[in-house]
Design a protein around this motif. Structure first.
Motif, PDB file in Angstrom:
ATOM      1  N   GLY A  68       0.841  -1.187   0.000  1.00 12.87           N
ATOM      2  CA  GLY A  68       0.000   0.000   0.000  1.00 12.87           C
ATOM      3  C   GLY A  68       0.873   1.232   0.000  1.00 12.87           C
ATOM      4  O   GLY A  68       1.849   1.324  -0.746  1.00 12.87           O
ATOM      5  N   CYS A  69       0.569   2.180   0.889  1.00  7.41           N
ATOM      6  CA  CYS A  69       1.317   3.432   0.930  1.00  7.41           C
ATOM      7  C   CYS A  69       2.689   3.217   1.569  1.00  7.41           C
ATOM      8  O   CYS A  69       2.798   2.640   2.650  1.00  7.41           O
ATOM      9  N   LEU A  70       3.724   3.699   0.912  1.00  5.65           N
ATOM     10  CA  LEU A  70       5.100   3.530   1.396  1.00  5.65           C
ATOM     11  C   LEU A  70       5.643   4.804   2.035  1.00  5.65           C
ATOM     12  O   LEU A  70       6.846   4.928   2.252  1.00  5.65           O
ATOM     13  N   SER A  71       4.761   5.766   2.325  1.00  2.00           N
ATOM     14  CA  SER A  71       5.178   6.984   3.012  1.00  2.00           C
ATOM     15  C   SER A  71       4.081   7.392   3.978  1.00  2.00           C
ATOM     16  O   SER A  71       3.034   6.739   4.067  1.00  2.00           O
ATOM     17  N   PHE A  72       4.299   8.494   4.688  1.00  2.00           N
ATOM     18  CA  PHE A  72       3.283   9.006   5.608  1.00  2.00           C
ATOM     19  C   PHE A  72       2.324   9.963   4.908  1.00  2.00           C
ATOM     20  O   PHE A  72       1.419  10.511   5.544  1.00  2.00           O
ATOM     21  N   HIS A  73       2.525  10.190   3.612  1.00  2.00           N
ATOM     22  CA  HIS A  73       1.621  11.038   2.839  1.00  2.00           C
ATOM     23  C   HIS A  73       0.630  10.178   2.062  1.00  2.00           C
ATOM     24  O   HIS A  73       1.016   9.162   1.472  1.00  2.00           O
ATOM     25  N   GLU A  74      -0.625  10.574   2.038  1.00  2.00           N
ATOM     26  CA  GLU A  74      -1.642   9.801   1.318  1.00  2.00           C
ATOM     27  C   GLU A  74      -1.368   9.752  -0.181  1.00  2.00           C
ATOM     28  O   GLU A  74      -1.841   8.856  -0.881  1.00  2.00           O
ATOM     29  N   SER A  75      -0.584  10.698  -0.662  1.00  2.00           N
ATOM     30  CA  SER A  75      -0.285  10.728  -2.107  1.00  2.00           C
ATOM     31  C   SER A  75       0.696   9.638  -2.525  1.00  2.00           C
ATOM     32  O   SER A  75       0.964   9.448  -3.705  1.00  2.00           O
ATOM     33  N   GLY A  76       1.238   8.917  -1.549  1.00  2.00           N
ATOM     34  CA  GLY A  76       2.131   7.822  -1.876  1.00  2.00           C
ATOM     35  C   GLY A  76       3.599   8.204  -1.782  1.00  2.00           C
ATOM     36  O   GLY A  76       3.944   9.132  -1.065  1.00  2.00           O
ATOM     37  N   PRO A  77       4.457   7.459  -2.462  1.00  2.00           N
ATOM     38  CA  PRO A  77       4.147   6.422  -3.457  1.00  2.00           C
ATOM     39  C   PRO A  77       3.589   5.142  -2.838  1.00  2.00           C
ATOM     40  O   PRO A  77       3.723   4.910  -1.647  1.00  2.00           O
ATOM     41  N   TYR A  78       2.963   4.336  -3.698  1.00  2.00           N
ATOM     42  CA  TYR A  78       2.379   3.066  -3.291  1.00  2.00           C
ATOM     43  C   TYR A  78       3.196   1.921  -3.861  1.00  2.00           C
ATOM     44  O   TYR A  78       3.820   2.043  -4.916  1.00  2.00           O
ATOM     45  N   GLY A  79       3.194   0.803  -3.169  1.00  2.00           N
ATOM     46  CA  GLY A  79       3.956  -0.355  -3.619  1.00  2.00           C
ATOM     47  C   GLY A  79       3.971  -1.443  -2.573  1.00  2.00           C
ATOM     48  O   GLY A  79       3.070  -1.531  -1.732  1.00  2.00           O
ATOM     49  N   THR A  80       5.030  -2.254  -2.592  1.00  2.00           N
ATOM     50  CA  THR A  80       5.137  -3.407  -1.689  1.00  2.00           C
ATOM     51  C   THR A  80       6.515  -3.436  -1.054  1.00  2.00           C
ATOM     52  O   THR A  80       7.535  -3.246  -1.730  1.00  2.00           O
TER      53      THR A  80
END
Length: 388
Positions: A68-80
């Motif tokens: 899912g989200c790889l940062s603390f921002h909802e904008s991402g980035p997303y991944g695994t």
């Protein structure tokens, strides 16, 4: 001789009625004796399979998959994010990594507004620094924590790129399809830091030209999180047990926490990646593991790899797999190590999504047999320093 050993070990067996058989765990996995597994699940970029078999008295392997989200921002980035942490000397370091490394990665991804090798390297260093602080605080009451460490293998899939970072001798292996022949080749993606490897021995010798015994240490790895007594001379003294301490003082850290990091642009013919602790690779070659995954259904892939490794371990000791399964944790370590396997399948359709595309968050950790605090598991066996 073997029959005598088996008679000795039977005193440490648990009755079958006392074993944990197929009980559900909080994170969706299943427990069957010393084997924990999740046959199938969905991550941001495809499917996955996980399995852990415990050999040590306390499980020293820790693992996680975060999607899912790889940062603390909802904008991402997303991944695994995939992590395999093979502890040694105890479970404290691998547990600490499991609790902190991914959070550090999310923080640095947020700060730098994207995923990169630099982000991963900073997350490793922050985890190492945090564990050093913990050791410093606990040293007066619990000096042995200075001799606890962990290998640390991480994979991050983000925006079509696979980042692989490693300390120690766990391994990531890619299964890549060859269109011309239809076969799937095994490609090792991680660099290992094991003094059994000639290049690693040369590296150690070049870093420590004044120490002729640098690669004769019991410690077989050259990089790790923790193992503070081999990095900071002030912890290589009493009250640490004499069997851990080095006789000669050292001026430079003997071990490093600097990971080897590589980047791989994933292609449609990249089928899956096997992330596993060295407990698997002691019994299976890269290609054997890839063939097992490729030639069977996806569901249960990790459990199948673990079972095959256990069958090989039993064969090496001239015993039946069914008998090996009856041996309880602690005693089991004489036959094989803790083994952790995470198989991550790569769906090229999902991989083409932008890293800003939102997906459901998933967090799962590999399980094991857990006991109430302050209750010693039977037949405890001490762990040799550096045994991963």
């Amino acid at each position: 001789m073997l029959s005598g050993l088996m008679n000795l070990l039977r005193a440490c067996f648990l009755p079958r009625s006392d074993r944990h058989v197929h009980t559900s765990s909080e994170n969706g996995g299943r427990q069957d004796g010393l084997l924990w597994y999740k046959d199938s699940g969905q991550h941001f970029n495809g499917e996955f399979s996980m399995a852990v078999v415990q050999a040590n008295n306390l499980l020293e392997d820790q693992s996680q998959l975060e999607s899912g989200c790889l940062s603390f921002h909802e904008s991402g980035p997303y991944g695994t994010f995939v992590g395999v942490y093979d502890g040694h000397g105890g479970p404290e370091t691998s547990r600490y990594i499991n609790d902190h490394l991914f959070q550090h990665l999310k923080r640095f991804t947020s700060e730098q507004q994207g995923m990169s090798a630099d982000v991963i390297g900073k997350a490793y260093q922050a985890t190492e620094d945090g564990f050093l602080s913990l050791v410093t605080k606990q040293w007066p009451m619990k000096p042995q924590i200075a001799a606890v460490g962990s290998c640390c293998l991480v994979g991050v899939i983000c925006n079509g790129t696979l980042y692989v970072a490693n300390l120690g001798d766990s391994r990531a292996v890619l299964g890549r399809a060859v269109k011309a022949t239809g076969e799937v080749l095994a490609i090792q993606l991680s660099a290992e830091h094991n003094v059994c490897i000639e290049s690693v021995r040369r590296e150690m010798q070049s870093l420590h030209p004044d120490d002729s015994q640098i690669v004769v240490l019991k410690h077989k790895i050259s990089r790790s999180i923790g193992d503070v007594y081999l990095k900071k001379a002030e912890f290589n003294r009493e009250p640490l047990y004499p069997k851990f301490r080095l006789r000669e003082p050292f001026r430079k850290p003997i071990l490093s926490a600097d990971p080897s990091i590589s980047m791989h642009e994933l292609q449609p013919h990249d089928q899956f990646v096997i992330f596993a602790s060295d407990g698997l690779w002691e019994h299976l070659s890269n290609q054997e593991a890839v063939n097992i995954v490729q030639n069977h259904p996806r569901s249960g892939s990790a459990k199948r790899l673990v079972k095959t490794a256990l069958q090989e371990a039993a064969k090496k000791r001239e015993m039946r797999y069914s008998d090996l399964k009856k041996i309880d944790r602690g005693v089991r370590r004489h036959f094989h190590d803790d083994i952790t396997v995470i198989v991550v399948f790569l769906d090229s359709n999902l991989m083409s999504r932008a890293s800003s595309a939102k997906g459901p968050n998933l967090s799962i950790r590999g399980g094991g047999v857990n006991f109430p605090p302050n209750i010693l598991a039977p037949c405890a066996t001490p762990t040799e320093p550096g045994g991963t």
